[in-house]
Scaffold this active site. Structure first.
Site, PDB file in Angstrom:
ATOM      1  CB  SER A  22      -0.978   0.078   1.239  1.00  0.00           C
ATOM      2  OG  SER A  22      -1.853  -1.101   1.256  1.00  0.00           O
ATOM      3  NE  ARG A 122     -10.697  -6.712  -6.710  1.00  0.00           N
ATOM      4  CZ  ARG A 122      -9.455  -6.420  -6.233  1.00  0.00           C
ATOM      5  NH1 ARG A 122      -8.472  -6.516  -6.575  1.00  0.00           N
ATOM      6  NH2 ARG A 122      -9.787  -6.012  -4.821  1.00  0.00           N
ATOM      7  CG  ASP A 320      -5.367  -7.238   1.890  1.00  0.00           C
ATOM      8  OD1 ASP A 320      -6.559  -7.045   1.500  1.00  0.00           O
ATOM      9  OD2 ASP A 320      -4.546  -6.301   1.695  1.00  0.00           O
TER      10      ASP A 320
HETATM   11  C1  S3P Z   1      -5.544  -1.277   0.257  1.00  0.00           C
HETATM   12  C2  S3P Z   1      -6.965  -1.427   0.819  1.00  0.00           C
HETATM   13  C3  S3P Z   1      -7.643  -2.631   0.932  1.00  0.00           C
HETATM   14  C4  S3P Z   1      -6.692  -3.913   0.710  1.00  0.00           C
HETATM   15  C5  S3P Z   1      -5.927  -3.598  -0.653  1.00  0.00           C
HETATM   16  C6  S3P Z   1      -4.795  -2.560  -0.294  1.00  0.00           C
HETATM   17  C7  S3P Z   1      -5.061  -0.067   0.136  1.00  0.00           C
HETATM   18  O1  S3P Z   1      -8.761  -2.712  -0.282  1.00  0.00           O
HETATM   19  O2  S3P Z   1      -7.572  -5.074   0.659  1.00  0.00           O
HETATM   20  O3  S3P Z   1      -4.932  -4.847  -0.531  1.00  0.00           O
HETATM   21  O4  S3P Z   1      -3.811  -0.015  -0.206  1.00  0.00           O
HETATM   22  O5  S3P Z   1      -5.748   0.955   0.099  1.00  0.00           O
HETATM   23  P1  S3P Z   1     -10.094  -1.866   0.017  1.00  0.00           P
HETATM   24  O6  S3P Z   1      -9.987  -0.536   0.383  1.00  0.00           O
HETATM   25  O7  S3P Z   1     -10.938  -2.334  -0.951  1.00  0.00           O
HETATM   26  O8  S3P Z   1     -10.666  -2.697   1.243  1.00  0.00           O
END
Ligand code: S3P
Length: 440
Positions: A22, A122, A320
Protein backbone atom coordinates in the site's frame (compact mmCIF):
# COMPACT_ATOMS: atom_id res chain seq x y z
CA UNK A 1 1.99 -25.83 -13.36
CA UNK A 2 1.26 -27.02 -9.81
CA UNK A 3 3.60 -26.33 -6.91
CA UNK A 4 3.63 -28.31 -3.68
CA UNK A 5 4.55 -27.44 -0.11
CA UNK A 6 5.74 -30.48 1.90
CA UNK A 7 5.49 -30.77 5.69
CA UNK A 8 8.76 -29.78 7.40
CA UNK A 9 9.89 -30.43 11.00
CA UNK A 10 10.85 -26.84 11.73
CA UNK A 11 10.22 -23.30 10.51
CA UNK A 12 12.83 -20.99 11.94
CA UNK A 13 14.94 -17.93 11.21
CA UNK A 14 14.92 -14.18 10.68
CA UNK A 15 13.63 -12.38 7.57
CA UNK A 16 13.51 -8.68 6.70
CA UNK A 17 9.93 -7.81 5.75
CA UNK A 18 9.44 -6.73 2.12
CA UNK A 19 8.29 -3.15 1.54
CA UNK A 20 4.62 -2.49 2.20
CA UNK A 21 2.50 -2.71 -0.93
CA UNK A 22 0.00 0.00 0.00
CA UNK A 23 2.77 2.45 0.93
CA UNK A 24 4.83 1.59 -2.17
CA UNK A 25 1.93 2.41 -4.53
CA UNK A 26 1.26 5.68 -2.74
CA UNK A 27 4.92 6.75 -2.58
CA UNK A 28 5.23 6.40 -6.38
CA UNK A 29 1.95 8.23 -7.02
CA UNK A 30 2.66 11.13 -4.69
CA UNK A 31 6.30 11.47 -5.79
CA UNK A 32 5.02 11.46 -9.37
CA UNK A 33 2.79 14.44 -8.61
CA UNK A 34 5.36 16.39 -6.55
CA UNK A 35 7.15 19.51 -7.69
CA UNK A 36 10.71 18.10 -7.80
CA UNK A 37 12.63 14.84 -7.40
CA UNK A 38 11.93 12.34 -4.62
CA UNK A 39 14.02 9.34 -3.65
CA UNK A 40 12.28 6.21 -2.39
CA UNK A 41 14.10 3.28 -0.79
CA UNK A 42 12.76 -0.11 0.27
CA UNK A 43 10.12 0.00 -2.48
CA UNK A 44 8.27 -3.27 -2.98
CA UNK A 45 9.18 -4.35 -6.51
CA UNK A 46 6.12 -6.57 -6.94
CA UNK A 47 4.24 -6.57 -10.24
CA UNK A 48 1.35 -4.48 -8.86
CA UNK A 49 3.68 -1.68 -7.74
CA UNK A 50 5.74 -1.81 -10.95
CA UNK A 51 2.50 -1.28 -12.88
CA UNK A 52 1.88 1.87 -10.82
CA UNK A 53 5.43 3.05 -11.60
CA UNK A 54 4.75 2.51 -15.32
CA UNK A 55 1.41 4.31 -15.03
CA UNK A 56 3.02 7.39 -13.45
CA UNK A 57 5.69 7.38 -16.18
CA UNK A 58 2.99 7.13 -18.86
CA UNK A 59 1.33 10.20 -17.33
CA UNK A 60 4.48 12.31 -17.45
CA UNK A 61 6.60 11.60 -14.34
CA UNK A 62 10.24 10.44 -14.73
CA UNK A 63 10.51 7.20 -12.79
CA UNK A 64 13.85 5.44 -12.52
CA UNK A 65 15.22 2.49 -10.57
CA UNK A 66 18.68 3.37 -9.27
CA UNK A 67 19.33 0.24 -7.19
CA UNK A 68 17.49 -2.67 -5.55
CA UNK A 69 14.36 -1.13 -3.99
CA UNK A 70 15.76 2.37 -4.68
CA UNK A 71 13.92 4.66 -7.05
CA UNK A 72 13.99 8.31 -8.02
CA UNK A 73 10.84 10.00 -9.24
CA UNK A 74 10.77 13.45 -10.83
CA UNK A 75 7.21 14.59 -10.38
CA UNK A 76 5.13 16.53 -12.88
CA UNK A 77 4.59 19.39 -10.39
CA UNK A 78 2.55 22.35 -11.60
CA UNK A 79 2.52 21.08 -15.20
CA UNK A 80 0.18 18.29 -14.04
CA UNK A 81 -0.46 14.86 -15.53
CA UNK A 82 -0.75 14.44 -19.30
CA UNK A 83 -2.76 11.94 -21.34
CA UNK A 84 -0.93 8.63 -21.85
CA UNK A 85 -0.08 7.55 -25.40
CA UNK A 86 -1.34 4.01 -24.76
CA UNK A 87 -3.69 2.03 -22.50
CA UNK A 88 -2.55 1.89 -18.86
CA UNK A 89 -2.35 -1.72 -17.69
CA UNK A 90 -2.87 -2.17 -13.93
CA UNK A 91 -2.42 -5.95 -14.08
CA UNK A 92 -3.92 -7.51 -10.94
CA UNK A 93 -4.06 -4.36 -8.81
CA UNK A 94 -7.25 -2.93 -7.34
CA UNK A 95 -5.22 -0.41 -5.33
CA UNK A 96 -3.22 0.81 -8.33
CA UNK A 97 -6.25 1.20 -10.58
CA UNK A 98 -8.65 2.73 -8.05
CA UNK A 99 -6.22 5.22 -6.52
CA UNK A 100 -4.93 6.23 -9.95
CA UNK A 101 -8.49 6.87 -11.14
CA UNK A 102 -8.82 9.45 -8.37
CA UNK A 103 -5.45 10.96 -9.14
CA UNK A 104 -6.14 11.24 -12.89
CA UNK A 105 -9.70 12.53 -12.46
CA UNK A 106 -8.41 15.96 -11.40
CA UNK A 107 -6.56 16.64 -14.66
CA UNK A 108 -8.01 17.38 -18.12
CA UNK A 109 -6.73 14.10 -19.58
CA UNK A 110 -8.13 10.98 -21.19
CA UNK A 111 -6.81 7.53 -20.30
CA UNK A 112 -7.97 3.98 -21.01
CA UNK A 113 -7.42 1.62 -18.08
CA UNK A 114 -7.10 -2.15 -18.49
CA UNK A 115 -6.29 -5.05 -16.15
CA UNK A 116 -5.90 -8.82 -15.98
CA UNK A 117 -8.74 -11.37 -15.82
CA UNK A 118 -9.16 -10.96 -12.05
CA UNK A 119 -9.07 -7.14 -12.00
CA UNK A 120 -11.45 -6.96 -14.98
CA UNK A 121 -14.10 -8.67 -12.83
CA UNK A 122 -13.78 -6.32 -9.84
CA UNK A 123 -16.32 -3.55 -9.13
CA UNK A 124 -15.23 -0.06 -10.11
CA UNK A 125 -18.60 1.65 -9.61
CA UNK A 126 -17.60 2.31 -6.02
CA UNK A 127 -15.06 4.83 -7.37
CA UNK A 128 -16.76 5.79 -10.66
CA UNK A 129 -19.88 7.07 -8.86
CA UNK A 130 -18.17 9.63 -6.56
CA UNK A 131 -15.77 10.71 -9.31
CA UNK A 132 -18.73 11.31 -11.65
CA UNK A 133 -20.36 13.40 -8.93
CA UNK A 134 -17.20 15.50 -8.87
CA UNK A 135 -17.28 15.99 -12.65
CA UNK A 136 -15.13 13.25 -14.19
CA UNK A 137 -16.61 11.14 -17.02
CA UNK A 138 -16.23 7.45 -17.75
CA UNK A 139 -16.86 5.09 -20.66
CA UNK A 140 -17.30 1.39 -19.97
CA UNK A 141 -19.53 -1.48 -20.97
CA UNK A 142 -22.20 -0.60 -18.39
CA UNK A 143 -21.05 -3.07 -15.72
CA UNK A 144 -18.55 -0.65 -14.17
CA UNK A 145 -15.57 -2.91 -14.77
CA UNK A 146 -12.29 -2.55 -16.67
CA UNK A 147 -11.57 -1.70 -19.43
CA UNK A 148 -12.67 1.84 -18.64
CA UNK A 149 -11.88 5.15 -20.36
CA UNK A 150 -11.55 8.07 -17.97
CA UNK A 151 -12.00 11.72 -18.92
CA UNK A 152 -10.68 13.93 -16.13
CA UNK A 153 -11.27 17.62 -15.52
CA UNK A 154 -9.32 20.45 -13.91
CA UNK A 155 -12.59 21.91 -12.59
CA UNK A 156 -13.77 19.12 -10.28
CA UNK A 157 -16.45 19.98 -7.73
CA UNK A 158 -15.59 18.93 -4.17
CA UNK A 159 -17.99 16.50 -2.44
CA UNK A 160 -18.78 15.20 1.04
CA UNK A 161 -18.78 11.48 0.49
CA UNK A 162 -19.75 8.50 2.66
CA UNK A 163 -18.54 5.26 1.05
CA UNK A 164 -20.93 2.30 1.29
CA UNK A 165 -17.99 0.01 2.05
CA UNK A 166 -15.25 0.41 4.65
CA UNK A 167 -12.61 0.77 1.93
CA UNK A 168 -9.29 2.59 1.99
CA UNK A 169 -9.19 2.39 -1.79
CA UNK A 170 -12.47 4.29 -2.16
CA UNK A 171 -11.51 6.81 0.54
CA UNK A 172 -8.12 7.37 -1.06
CA UNK A 173 -9.53 7.67 -4.58
CA UNK A 174 -11.94 10.44 -3.56
CA UNK A 175 -9.31 12.29 -1.49
CA UNK A 176 -6.83 12.16 -4.37
CA UNK A 177 -9.43 13.60 -6.73
CA UNK A 178 -10.06 16.22 -4.01
CA UNK A 179 -6.41 17.22 -4.21
CA UNK A 180 -7.24 18.95 -7.49
CA UNK A 181 -10.87 19.97 -6.84
CA UNK A 182 -12.05 23.55 -6.23
CA UNK A 183 -12.66 23.56 -2.48
CA UNK A 184 -12.70 21.02 0.36
CA UNK A 185 -13.48 17.35 -0.26
CA UNK A 186 -14.46 15.15 2.70
CA UNK A 187 -14.84 11.42 3.15
CA UNK A 188 -16.70 10.11 6.20
CA UNK A 189 -15.93 6.48 7.03
CA UNK A 190 -18.27 4.26 9.03
CA UNK A 191 -15.20 2.32 10.24
CA UNK A 192 -11.60 3.53 10.05
CA UNK A 193 -9.59 1.90 7.25
CA UNK A 194 -5.86 2.00 6.58
CA UNK A 195 -4.62 5.58 6.83
CA UNK A 196 -1.56 5.50 4.55
CA UNK A 197 -2.91 8.06 2.08
CA UNK A 198 -3.50 10.60 4.84
CA UNK A 199 -0.18 9.99 6.62
CA UNK A 200 1.91 9.90 3.49
CA UNK A 201 0.31 12.97 1.91
CA UNK A 202 1.23 14.85 5.09
CA UNK A 203 4.83 13.72 4.51
CA UNK A 204 4.65 15.34 1.06
CA UNK A 205 3.57 18.61 2.72
CA UNK A 206 -0.18 18.34 2.07
CA UNK A 207 -2.66 19.60 4.66
CA UNK A 208 -5.25 16.91 5.32
CA UNK A 209 -7.30 16.61 8.50
CA UNK A 210 -8.97 13.69 10.26
CA UNK A 211 -11.64 14.26 12.91
CA UNK A 212 -14.04 12.01 14.82
CA UNK A 213 -17.58 11.96 13.36
CA UNK A 214 -19.50 10.15 16.12
CA UNK A 215 -18.83 6.65 17.45
CA UNK A 216 -16.10 5.00 15.39
CA UNK A 217 -16.97 7.15 12.37
CA UNK A 218 -14.34 9.60 11.18
CA UNK A 219 -14.17 12.34 8.58
CA UNK A 220 -11.09 13.06 6.47
CA UNK A 221 -10.90 16.40 4.62
CA UNK A 222 -8.55 17.75 2.02
CA UNK A 223 -8.33 21.22 0.49
CA UNK A 224 -7.92 21.30 -3.30
CA UNK A 225 -5.11 23.07 -5.14
CA UNK A 226 -2.18 22.06 -2.91
CA UNK A 227 1.27 21.37 -4.33
CA UNK A 228 3.17 18.30 -3.15
CA UNK A 229 6.78 18.79 -2.06
CA UNK A 230 9.31 16.08 -3.00
CA UNK A 231 10.69 13.87 -0.22
CA UNK A 232 13.36 11.28 0.48
CA UNK A 233 11.55 8.40 2.11
CA UNK A 234 11.86 4.72 2.94
CA UNK A 235 8.99 2.25 2.82
CA UNK A 236 8.12 0.36 6.04
CA UNK A 237 7.87 -3.46 6.00
CA UNK A 238 4.55 -5.02 4.99
CA UNK A 239 2.51 -6.48 7.88
CA UNK A 240 0.31 -8.37 5.39
CA UNK A 241 3.33 -10.21 3.96
CA UNK A 242 4.79 -10.73 7.45
CA UNK A 243 1.52 -12.44 8.45
CA UNK A 244 2.35 -15.47 6.26
CA UNK A 245 5.70 -16.03 7.96
CA UNK A 246 4.25 -15.45 11.43
CA UNK A 247 1.47 -17.96 10.67
CA UNK A 248 4.11 -20.47 9.51
CA UNK A 249 5.87 -20.16 12.89
CA UNK A 250 2.62 -20.57 14.87
CA UNK A 251 1.61 -23.84 13.14
CA UNK A 252 5.07 -25.43 12.87
CA UNK A 253 6.02 -28.34 15.17
CA UNK A 254 9.13 -26.28 15.93
CA UNK A 255 8.51 -22.67 14.95
CA UNK A 256 10.61 -19.63 15.76
CA UNK A 257 10.52 -16.68 13.38
CA UNK A 258 11.49 -13.01 13.56
CA UNK A 259 10.22 -10.70 10.83
CA UNK A 260 12.24 -7.50 10.90
CA UNK A 261 11.14 -3.95 10.20
CA UNK A 262 7.38 -4.53 10.08
CA UNK A 263 5.11 -1.47 10.04
CA UNK A 264 3.15 -1.25 13.29
CA UNK A 265 -0.04 0.65 12.45
CA UNK A 266 -3.35 0.02 14.19
CA UNK A 267 -5.25 0.18 10.90
CA UNK A 268 -3.27 -2.88 9.73
CA UNK A 269 -2.63 -5.08 12.77
CA UNK A 270 -5.93 -7.00 13.09
CA UNK A 271 -4.37 -10.35 12.17
CA UNK A 272 -1.81 -10.10 14.95
CA UNK A 273 -4.52 -9.13 17.44
CA UNK A 274 -6.68 -12.05 16.30
CA UNK A 275 -3.74 -14.48 16.50
CA UNK A 276 -2.99 -13.24 20.04
CA UNK A 277 -6.65 -13.81 20.99
CA UNK A 278 -6.27 -17.36 19.67
CA UNK A 279 -3.28 -17.96 21.94
CA UNK A 280 -0.24 -16.83 19.93
CA UNK A 281 2.47 -15.29 22.09
CA UNK A 282 3.75 -12.62 19.72
CA UNK A 283 6.69 -10.37 20.56
CA UNK A 284 7.25 -6.92 19.09
CA UNK A 285 10.49 -5.03 19.58
CA UNK A 286 10.55 -1.34 18.57
CA UNK A 287 13.00 -0.69 15.73
CA UNK A 288 12.59 3.01 14.91
CA UNK A 289 10.41 4.37 12.14
CA UNK A 290 10.06 4.84 8.38
CA UNK A 291 7.84 7.26 6.46
CA UNK A 292 6.14 8.31 9.69
CA UNK A 293 5.27 4.71 10.66
CA UNK A 294 6.60 2.82 13.69
CA UNK A 295 8.65 -0.26 12.85
CA UNK A 296 8.89 -3.43 14.95
CA UNK A 297 10.70 -6.74 14.76
CA UNK A 298 7.88 -9.26 15.16
CA UNK A 299 8.56 -12.61 16.83
CA UNK A 300 6.42 -15.75 16.84
CA UNK A 301 6.89 -19.35 17.92
CA UNK A 302 4.87 -22.58 17.88
CA UNK A 303 1.56 -21.99 19.66
CA UNK A 304 -1.28 -24.05 20.98
CA UNK A 305 -4.12 -22.18 19.27
CA UNK A 306 -7.79 -21.96 20.24
CA UNK A 307 -10.63 -21.08 17.85
CA UNK A 308 -12.32 -17.73 18.47
CA UNK A 309 -15.04 -15.47 17.07
CA UNK A 310 -13.16 -12.70 15.32
CA UNK A 311 -14.61 -9.33 16.44
CA UNK A 312 -16.11 -7.43 13.49
CA UNK A 313 -14.25 -4.34 14.70
CA UNK A 314 -11.03 -6.06 13.51
CA UNK A 315 -12.25 -6.79 9.97
CA UNK A 316 -10.98 -3.61 8.27
CA UNK A 317 -7.54 -3.87 9.90
CA UNK A 318 -7.07 -7.48 8.72
CA UNK A 319 -8.99 -7.37 5.45
CA UNK A 320 -6.18 -9.04 3.47
CA UNK A 321 -5.34 -11.61 6.16
CA UNK A 322 -8.47 -13.79 6.25
CA UNK A 323 -7.08 -16.57 4.02
CA UNK A 324 -4.04 -16.99 6.29
CA UNK A 325 -6.21 -16.58 9.40
CA UNK A 326 -8.24 -19.55 8.12
CA UNK A 327 -5.02 -21.57 8.00
CA UNK A 328 -4.15 -20.99 11.65
CA UNK A 329 -7.84 -21.60 12.49
CA UNK A 330 -7.55 -25.03 10.82
CA UNK A 331 -4.74 -25.95 13.24
CA UNK A 332 -6.53 -24.51 16.29
CA UNK A 333 -8.75 -26.38 18.71
CA UNK A 334 -12.41 -25.41 18.38
CA UNK A 335 -14.40 -23.12 16.15
CA UNK A 336 -13.26 -19.87 14.51
CA UNK A 337 -16.04 -17.60 13.26
CA UNK A 338 -15.51 -14.82 10.71
CA UNK A 339 -18.42 -12.43 10.10
CA UNK A 340 -18.98 -8.93 8.74
CA UNK A 341 -16.39 -9.59 6.03
CA UNK A 342 -18.55 -9.56 2.87
CA UNK A 343 -15.97 -7.30 1.16
CA UNK A 344 -13.87 -10.47 0.79
CA UNK A 345 -16.24 -11.48 -2.02
CA UNK A 346 -14.78 -8.76 -4.28
CA UNK A 347 -11.04 -9.08 -3.65
CA UNK A 348 -8.54 -10.56 -6.14
CA UNK A 349 -10.89 -13.58 -6.00
CA UNK A 350 -14.10 -14.28 -4.11
CA UNK A 351 -11.98 -14.86 -1.05
CA UNK A 352 -14.74 -16.39 1.04
CA UNK A 353 -15.41 -19.07 -1.58
CA UNK A 354 -11.70 -19.57 -2.37
CA UNK A 355 -10.75 -19.82 1.33
CA UNK A 356 -13.53 -22.29 2.07
CA UNK A 357 -12.53 -24.42 -0.94
CA UNK A 358 -8.85 -24.29 0.14
CA UNK A 359 -9.69 -25.70 3.56
CA UNK A 360 -12.21 -28.28 2.31
CA UNK A 361 -9.89 -29.80 -0.27
CA UNK A 362 -7.41 -30.27 2.59
CA UNK A 363 -9.86 -32.12 4.82
CA UNK A 364 -10.92 -29.25 7.10
CA UNK A 365 -14.57 -28.83 8.02
CA UNK A 366 -15.73 -25.33 7.15
CA UNK A 367 -19.06 -23.59 6.63
CA UNK A 368 -19.43 -20.83 4.04
CA UNK A 369 -21.55 -17.81 5.01
CA UNK A 370 -22.54 -14.75 3.02
CA UNK A 371 -20.27 -12.52 5.10
CA UNK A 372 -17.59 -14.93 6.28
CA UNK A 373 -16.97 -18.55 7.26
CA UNK A 374 -16.78 -20.89 10.25
CA UNK A 375 -13.77 -23.19 10.58
CA UNK A 376 -13.87 -26.31 12.75
CA UNK A 377 -10.28 -26.48 13.91
CA UNK A 378 -8.48 -29.84 13.84
CA UNK A 379 -6.70 -29.23 17.16
CA UNK A 380 -3.40 -29.95 15.39
CA UNK A 381 -2.25 -30.56 11.83
CA UNK A 382 -5.15 -30.82 9.37
CA UNK A 383 -5.09 -33.72 6.86
CA UNK A 384 -3.74 -31.71 3.87
CA UNK A 385 -3.15 -33.58 0.61
CA UNK A 386 -5.29 -31.19 -1.50
CA UNK A 387 -4.73 -29.27 -4.73
CA UNK A 388 -5.88 -25.68 -4.12
CA UNK A 389 -7.32 -23.51 -6.87
CA UNK A 390 -5.82 -20.04 -6.45
CA UNK A 391 -8.20 -18.13 -8.81
CA UNK A 392 -5.48 -15.56 -9.72
CA UNK A 393 -5.23 -14.70 -6.02
CA UNK A 394 -1.75 -14.29 -4.51
CA UNK A 395 -2.98 -14.50 -0.93
CA UNK A 396 -4.81 -17.80 -1.49
CA UNK A 397 -1.63 -19.19 -3.09
CA UNK A 398 0.62 -18.12 -0.19
CA UNK A 399 -1.84 -19.26 2.48
CA UNK A 400 -2.08 -22.75 0.97
CA UNK A 401 1.71 -23.08 0.78
CA UNK A 402 2.04 -22.01 4.43
CA UNK A 403 -0.56 -24.64 5.36
CA UNK A 404 1.48 -27.31 3.56
CA UNK A 405 4.53 -26.69 5.77
CA UNK A 406 2.76 -28.25 8.76
CA UNK A 407 -0.25 -30.24 7.51
CA UNK A 408 -0.21 -34.05 7.71
CA UNK A 409 0.23 -34.37 3.94
CA UNK A 410 1.63 -31.92 1.34
CA UNK A 411 -0.55 -29.11 0.00
CA UNK A 412 -0.41 -28.11 -3.69
CA UNK A 413 -1.55 -25.02 -5.58
CA UNK A 414 -2.48 -24.83 -9.25
CA UNK A 415 -0.38 -21.75 -10.00
CA UNK A 416 2.17 -19.73 -7.99
CA UNK A 417 2.40 -16.99 -10.66
CA UNK A 418 0.35 -14.34 -8.87
CA UNK A 419 2.56 -14.39 -5.75
CA UNK A 420 4.92 -12.02 -7.59
CA UNK A 421 2.23 -9.32 -7.54
CA UNK A 422 2.75 -8.65 -3.84
CA UNK A 423 5.64 -10.73 -2.48
CA UNK A 424 8.21 -11.63 -5.13
CA UNK A 425 10.65 -13.00 -2.50
CA UNK A 426 8.04 -15.25 -0.86
CA UNK A 427 9.48 -18.57 -2.13
CA UNK A 428 13.04 -17.54 -1.17
CA UNK A 429 11.96 -16.36 2.30
CA UNK A 430 9.94 -19.54 2.90
CA UNK A 431 12.93 -21.70 1.86
CA UNK A 432 15.22 -19.71 4.16
CA UNK A 433 12.92 -20.51 7.08
CA UNK A 434 12.93 -24.22 6.23
CA UNK A 435 9.93 -24.69 3.95
CA UNK A 436 10.15 -27.32 1.21
CA UNK A 437 8.18 -25.96 -1.74
CA UNK A 438 8.75 -27.44 -5.18
CA UNK A 439 7.27 -27.49 -8.65
CA UNK A 440 5.11 -30.53 -9.34
C1 S3P B 1 -5.67 -1.31 0.11
C2 S3P B 1 -6.93 -1.36 0.64
C3 S3P B 1 -7.67 -2.62 0.84
C4 S3P B 1 -6.79 -3.84 0.70
C5 S3P B 1 -5.82 -3.74 -0.44
C6 S3P B 1 -4.93 -2.52 -0.29
C7 S3P B 1 -5.00 0.00 -0.04
O1 S3P B 1 -8.70 -2.69 -0.14
O2 S3P B 1 -7.58 -5.01 0.56
O3 S3P B 1 -5.00 -4.89 -0.53
O4 S3P B 1 -3.78 0.04 -0.26
O5 S3P B 1 -5.69 1.02 0.09
P1 S3P B 1 -10.15 -2.03 0.08
O6 S3P B 1 -9.94 -0.60 0.28
O7 S3P B 1 -10.90 -2.30 -1.18
O8 S3P B 1 -10.73 -2.75 1.26
Amino acid sequence: MAWTSYPVPRFQGAIRAPGDKSCSHRALMFAGLADGTSEISGLLEGEDVINTAKAMAALGASVEQIGPGKWTVKGVGKAGLSSPAQDIDFGNSGTGSRLMMGLMAGYPITARLVGDASLSKRPMNRVIKPLEQMGARFEHDGRGMLPITLHGSDALTPIDFEPEQASAQVKSCVLLAGLNARGTTSVTESRPTRDHTEKMLRGFGVKISTRPAGGVRQCVSIEGGQTLQPVDTSIPGDPSSAAFLIAGALISPSGGVVVEGVMSNETRDGFFQAAAMMGAGLGAEEMGDAAGERLVDLQAATASLKGRSIPETLVASMIDEFPVLSVIAAFAEGETVVSGAEELRVKESDRIAATVAMLRVNGVEVEERADGFVVQGCGGPPPGGGLVETHHDHRIAMSALVMGTAAQKPVSIDDPGMIATSYPDFMAHMAELGADIREG
